[in-house]
Design an enzyme around this catalytic site. Structure first.
Site, PDB file in Angstrom:
ATOM      1  N   ASP A  83       0.683  -1.208   0.162  1.00  0.00           N
ATOM      2  CA  ASP A  83      -0.092   0.072  -0.100  1.00  0.00           C
ATOM      3  C   ASP A  83       0.717   1.137   0.118  1.00  0.00           C
ATOM      4  OD1 ASP A  83       0.891  -0.826   2.520  1.00  0.00           O
ATOM      5  OD2 ASP A  83      -0.811   0.319   3.527  1.00  0.00           O
ATOM      6  N   GLU A 141      -0.630  -2.095   5.101  1.00  0.00           N
ATOM      7  CA  GLU A 141       0.255  -2.038   6.395  1.00  0.00           C
ATOM      8  C   GLU A 141       0.063  -0.783   6.962  1.00  0.00           C
ATOM      9  OE1 GLU A 141       3.122  -1.173   9.233  1.00  0.00           O
ATOM     10  OE2 GLU A 141       3.192  -0.249   7.203  1.00  0.00           O
TER      11      GLU A 141
HETATM   12 NI    NI Z   1       6.335   1.081   5.640  1.00  0.00          NI
END
Ligand code: NI
Length: 397
Positions: A83, A141
């Site tokens: 991401d 994340e």
């Molecule tokens: Ni990172």
């Protein structure tokens, strides 16, 4: 001893890895929206001949298997996160983000491309290891509850059952080529709180007729610091930061309520559980004593990441052998959050850092900065260490 020295081979495929990384960089997608990225990853894995490719795992996650030809054995999982962040890129590079307000400013584009590079080389070395490598590309994340937990819930650590996990993060504060390892805690448990203190508003000149939530908030904010200073083991570590205080907007009015927000970072589970219990008690206790009340919302973020000594040893040995003793350092513990921690709580794991700083090229900006970039030459060591540690681990089991 490493099975084979892979550094030269990673050097040779670096242009492909860089092209993938720049593709991801130009097309950033935010947490849980990594549709194009995941499709690109799956397509690449198919092209490489990776088996049992699964998509849509825990949202947009992708997994695949590389089976060694030396027979059955353990399963090691290698992880990358996919991401990007809601940041407007300020770099003037020809691979600049093509999406206004979205940017790979943490290096997850590099992680994804590097793991594809690792898969490419491992596919060519299947004859040299036993057991199985599971490559795992996770969503989200950056945004708790995060993609790691979602993938675990969706069975990513089963079929075949994963025995160990390795992940890496590029590091803007380490020169390209350097590798850092660490045994034990590798990131903090990062939790958040939001408290609304309810008093009773009134005229500022008649405090006796009111319950002042600002004074209650002030007492509570100071008392919070005793959670660290007086209630946390001095050999352990914790941080409590109050980051927002919102109350009133006039000179002569005692407001009705006050809102406080902040974050708690801990290393040990003991400290984390203690904070989660005691922070609400401090707010409600002080508010009650002073005639008000407190509504506390305590939001658990990512737990602390735990690096297993045995798995770290495979990474450290591979790093020393491939890059030389001078390029390998013991990493420092930071209090940032990282959701690889969920994998590390399930199976013995190692999360290591791979330097991507290059002062000569002004690649010095920190993670999440609009000018963050990575020295791509640094990928070679990171990939070689990851692939070698995985093979060595499997052959040793
Ligand atoms: Ni990172």
């Amino acid at each position: 001893m490493a099975t084979v020295n892979l550094t030269r081979e990673f050097d040779e495929i670096l242009p492909v890895v860089v092209a993938d990384r720049r593709h991801f960089h130009e097309h950033p997608e935010l947490a849980f929206e990594e549709y194009e990225t995941a499709a690109y990853v799956a397509e690449r894995l198919r092209e490489l001949g990776v088996e049992d490719i699964k998509t849509g795992v825990g949202g947009t996650g992708v997994t695949g298997l590389i089976r060694g030809e030396r027979g059955d054995g353990n399963v090691v999982m290698l992880r990358a996160d996919m991401d990007a962040l809601p940041i407007l890129e300020e770099n003037a590079v020809d691979y600049k983000s093509q999406v206004d307000g979205k940017m790979h400013a943490c290096g997850h584009d590099a992680h994804t491309a590097m793991l594809l590079g690792v898969a490419r080389i491992l596919m060519q070395h299947k004859a040299e290891f036993k057991g199985t490598v599971k490559v795992l590309f996770q969503p989200a994340e950056e945004v708790p509850p995060g993609g790691a937990q979602a993938m675990i819930k969706d069975g990513a650590l089963e079929n075949p059952k994963v025995d160990a996990a390795i992940g890496l993060h590029v590091a803007a504060d380490m020169p390209a080529g350097q590798i850092a390892w660490k045994v034990g805690p590798g990131s903090a448990g990062s939790d958040r709180f939001r408290v609304v203190i309810q008093g009773r508003g009134g005229h500022a000149a008649r405090p006796q007729a009111a319950v002042d939530p600002v004074v209650i908030a002030a007492q509570a904010i100071l008392a919070l610091q005793t959670l660290v200073a007086r209630e946390t083991d001095p050999m352990d570590s914790a941080v409590v930061s109050t980051t927002a205080v919102i109350a009133g907007d006039a000179f002569n009015v005692i407001p009705d309520s006050a809102e406080i927000r902040g974050t708690v970072r801990t290393i040990s589970t003991t400290a984390r559980e203690h904070m989660a219990k005691r922070l609400p008690e401090i707010f409600t206790g002080i508010a009650q004593t002073m005639g008000g009340s407190a509504d506390v919302t305590y939001i658990q973020g990512y737990p602390s990441l735990q690096n297993d000594a045995a798995i770290v040893e495979f990474v450290r040995n591979a790093a020393i052998e491939l890059t030389g003793e001078d390029n390998v350092i013991e990493g420092k513990l930071g209090l940032g959050g990282e959701d690889f921690s969920y994998f590390s709580l399930e199976v013995p794991s190692c999360f290591f850092n791979c330097g991507t700083r290059n002062e000569e090229r002004d690649i010095v900006w920190g993670h999440h900065h609009p000018r963050f970039d990575v020295e791509e030459e640094g990928f070679v060591n990171g990939m070689a260490v990851m692939a070698t540690a995985a093979m060595d681990y499997l052959n040793a089991m």
